[in-house]
Design an enzyme around this catalytic site. Structure first.
Site, PDB file in Angstrom:
ATOM      1  N   ASN A 209       0.848  -1.199   0.000  1.00  9.27           N
ATOM      2  CA  ASN A 209       0.000   0.000   0.000  1.00  9.27           C
ATOM      3  C   ASN A 209       0.879   1.242   0.000  1.00  9.27           C
ATOM      4  OD1 ASN A 209       0.540   0.829   2.839  1.00  9.27           O
ATOM      5  ND2 ASN A 209      -0.356  -1.177   3.242  1.00  9.27           N
ATOM      6  N   ASP A 278      -4.569  -6.303   5.299  1.00 14.93           N
ATOM      7  CA  ASP A 278      -5.596  -7.112   5.953  1.00 14.93           C
ATOM      8  C   ASP A 278      -5.587  -8.545   5.447  1.00 14.93           C
ATOM      9  OD1 ASP A 278      -6.754  -5.180   7.671  1.00 14.93           O
ATOM     10  OD2 ASP A 278      -7.583  -4.185   5.897  1.00 14.93           O
ATOM     11  N   PRO A 306      -3.261 -11.775  10.717  1.00 12.02           N
ATOM     12  CA  PRO A 306      -3.595 -11.510  12.116  1.00 12.02           C
ATOM     13  C   PRO A 306      -3.651 -10.006  12.364  1.00 12.02           C
ATOM     14  CG  PRO A 306      -1.327 -12.317  11.914  1.00 12.02           C
ATOM     15  CD  PRO A 306      -1.945 -12.406  10.552  1.00 12.02           C
ATOM     16  N   ASP A 307      -4.539  -9.585  13.269  1.00  9.26           N
ATOM     17  CA  ASP A 307      -4.610  -8.174  13.644  1.00  9.26           C
ATOM     18  C   ASP A 307      -3.657  -7.959  14.814  1.00  9.26           C
ATOM     19  OD1 ASP A 307      -5.309  -5.677  14.839  1.00  9.26           O
ATOM     20  OD2 ASP A 307      -7.203  -5.739  13.709  1.00  9.26           O
ATOM     21  N   LYS A 338     -14.037   2.275  15.402  1.00 10.27           N
ATOM     22  CA  LYS A 338     -12.842   1.413  15.344  1.00 10.27           C
ATOM     23  C   LYS A 338     -12.150   1.324  16.706  1.00 10.27           C
ATOM     24  CE  LYS A 338     -10.717   0.955  11.559  1.00 10.27           C
ATOM     25  NZ  LYS A 338      -9.988   1.168  10.323  1.00 10.27           N
ATOM     26  N   LYS A 342     -11.538  -2.190  18.595  1.00 12.89           N
ATOM     27  CA  LYS A 342     -10.183  -2.680  18.910  1.00 12.89           C
ATOM     28  C   LYS A 342      -9.934  -2.677  20.417  1.00 12.89           C
ATOM     29  CE  LYS A 342      -8.263  -2.316  14.517  1.00 12.89           C
ATOM     30  NZ  LYS A 342      -7.263  -3.092  13.799  1.00 12.89           N
TER      31      LYS A 342
HETATM   32  O1  C5P Z   1      -8.708  -2.140  11.193  1.00 13.90           O
HETATM   33  P1  C5P Z   1      -7.699  -1.234  10.637  1.00 13.90           P
HETATM   34  O2  C5P Z   1      -6.681  -1.911   9.781  1.00 13.90           O
HETATM   35  O3  C5P Z   1      -8.213  -0.006   9.969  1.00 13.90           O
HETATM   36  O4  C5P Z   1      -6.950  -0.695  11.954  1.00 13.90           O
HETATM   37  C1  C5P Z   1      -5.871   0.136  11.875  1.00 13.90           C
HETATM   38  C2  C5P Z   1      -5.001  -0.016  13.090  1.00 13.90           C
HETATM   39  O5  C5P Z   1      -4.805  -1.404  13.395  1.00 13.90           O
HETATM   40  C3  C5P Z   1      -3.619   0.537  12.881  1.00 13.90           C
HETATM   41  O6  C5P Z   1      -3.149   0.965  14.128  1.00 13.90           O
HETATM   42  C4  C5P Z   1      -2.850  -0.675  12.376  1.00 13.90           C
HETATM   43  O7  C5P Z   1      -1.465  -0.543  12.620  1.00 13.90           O
HETATM   44  C5  C5P Z   1      -3.460  -1.785  13.168  1.00 13.90           C
HETATM   45  N1  C5P Z   1      -3.498  -3.079  12.475  1.00 13.90           N
HETATM   46  C6  C5P Z   1      -2.730  -4.128  12.938  1.00 13.90           C
HETATM   47  N2  C5P Z   1      -2.777  -5.341  12.312  1.00 13.90           N
HETATM   48  C7  C5P Z   1      -3.573  -5.524  11.232  1.00 13.90           C
HETATM   49  C8  C5P Z   1      -4.368  -4.476  10.750  1.00 13.90           C
HETATM   50  C9  C5P Z   1      -4.295  -3.253  11.376  1.00 13.90           C
HETATM   51  O8  C5P Z   1      -1.998  -3.953  13.915  1.00 13.90           O
HETATM   52  N3  C5P Z   1      -3.601  -6.705  10.656  1.00 13.90           N
END
Ligand code: C5P
Length: 400
Positions: A209, A278, A306-307, A338, A342
């Protein structure tokens, strides 16, 4: 300008590294500092006061008996408005003088008479630096609360190789700029992610990105300047590592997750700035996917990454977690939702197209109290502001 309103007395003593102090002066002036140069006689053999005057925009002082100061007390007056004195280069002889309280010229006398912090950047031949007397003097200076910057190791002007090189002007600038910042995160351990991730499709292609990493790197620098021990986990970016920051380079979201989860214990603060992909391609092709016919389009299947932020926030005793949200519109609504999803105390929202790759940014802070918009600013200045906002919230934060 990050050093606006700051005054630095820059002292030069005899050494070939004097030429680096010309560049250092330029960097300090560019950052908005007032630089008052004071030189020993020996320093004037290596670089002229005229050069230093032209770069600093102020007359240079070399003599204790200079009558340009009204009360004729240059050794007192020059340091009274200073936020710090930096001696660069600091010769073997000058370190010995400082360690023993000797003062027989303007620069050594104003160091003894100072009422502000003193930093020294030694510059000398490796044998001179390694000499037990010099090491004794350097240890004494540290014990006296004087900050010793470097020296570096490498090629020396005399042709030898070893310890004793003066730090480069950029490093001295970073050390001094950091020194002058308030220590809002003193003793804290901070982990950050920054930059994009790269998800391979085959050995030559991948998905990424437009994140440049600038905001995350600026935050890492600001956290280090605020006195924190900082570890930055960076996706692919060519940005230089901020001064004093430990960096781990990763490529994929999974690698970023693994690195963060392995290191996050014992950290007080986690700032997830990275624009993490994602999804990743389920099966990375071993060989380059070939185009065989006109209608031939590869069918890619994706799986979720993974998030990282959610995983850290879900730990039994998580660090203070700060997330970023890069949206393409309706930041107010998306940001607040969000943050709740989170389960983090602070989320910083920005608009992706208005921040990716740019040197400035405009953000909204979302926390329990609501939202607060910060005006568009240079990312470095914004990072300092954000670190102050984060530090203030960490003080009062009660884990839920
Ligand atoms: O859900 P989204 O991607 O918009 O959330 C953004 C936040 O979550 C940012 O702080 C990003 O660094 C973190 N994030 C993460 N791991 C992912 C996706 C997002 O730590 N897989």
């Amino acid at each position: 300008m990050e050093l606006a309103g700051k005054t630095v007395v820059l002292g030069l003593t005899g050494g070939i590294a004097c030429y680096k102090s010309a560049e250092l002066t330029r960097l300090l002036i560019k950052a908005g500092a007032t630089v008052q140069v004071v030189m020993t006689d020996a320093a004037t053999q290596f670089i002229t006061p005229l050069t230093m005057q032209a770069l600093s925009g102020r007359p240079v002082f070399t003599s204790q008996w200079d009558s340009r100061i009204d009360n004729n007390m240059a050794h007192i007056d020059l340091s009274r408005e200073a936020d710090a004195i930096l001696i660069a280069p600091a010769s073997t002889d000058f370190l010995a003088k400082l360690a023993n309280g000797l003062c027989d010229d303007l620069l050594s006398t104003l160091c003894i008479a100072r009422d502000c912090p003193l930093l020294v950047a030694p510059a000398m031949n490796r044998q001179m630096w390694g000499n037990p007397a010099t090491q004794r003097n350097a240890a004494q200076l540290r014990a006296d609360g004087i900050v010793v910057l470097g020296p570096d190791s490498g090629d020396q002007a005399c042709g030898e190789v070893g310890d004793g090189r003066m730090l480069e002007p950029e490093d001295l600038f970073e050390a001094l700029a950091g020194f002058l910042q308030p220590k809002l995160l003193a003793g804290r351990r901070v982990l950050l992610t920054a930059g994009p991730t790269f998800e391979p499709i085959d050995p030559v292609r991948g998905l990424t990105n437009l994140s440049s990493g600038k905001m995350g790197f600026a935050l890492a620098r600001a956290a280090a300047q605020a006195g924190a021990q900082v570890h930055l986990v960076a996706g692919p970016t060519a940005l230089p590592t901020p001064y004093g920051v430990v960096r781990s380079d990763v490529q994929t979201a999974q690698q970023m997750y693994d690195r963060v989860m392995a290191d996050v214990a014992n950290h007080d603060l986690f700032i997830a700035v990275a624009a993490v992909a994602d999804w990743r391609v389920a099966q990375v092709a071993q060989d380059k996917i070939k185009k065989s016919g006109d209608d031939d389009v590869p069918q890619l299947t994706f799986v979720q990454n993974p998030d990282i932020l959610a995983a850290v926030a879900a730990l039994p005793s998580p660090p203070f977690c700060v997330g970023f949200a890069a949206e393409s519109g309706d930041l107010e609504a998306h940001g607040a939702a969000k943050r709740r999803r989170k389960n983090i105390p602070l989320l910083i929202g920005n608009l992706g197209p208005a921040t990716f790759g740019r040197d400035d940014n405009e953000v909204i802070l979302f926390d329990d109290a609501g939202q607060q918009r910060l005006p568009r600013a240079d990312k470095q200045a914004l990072a300092r502001l954000l670190i102050a906002e984060i530090a203030a919230r960490m003080k009062t934060h009660r884990p839920s």
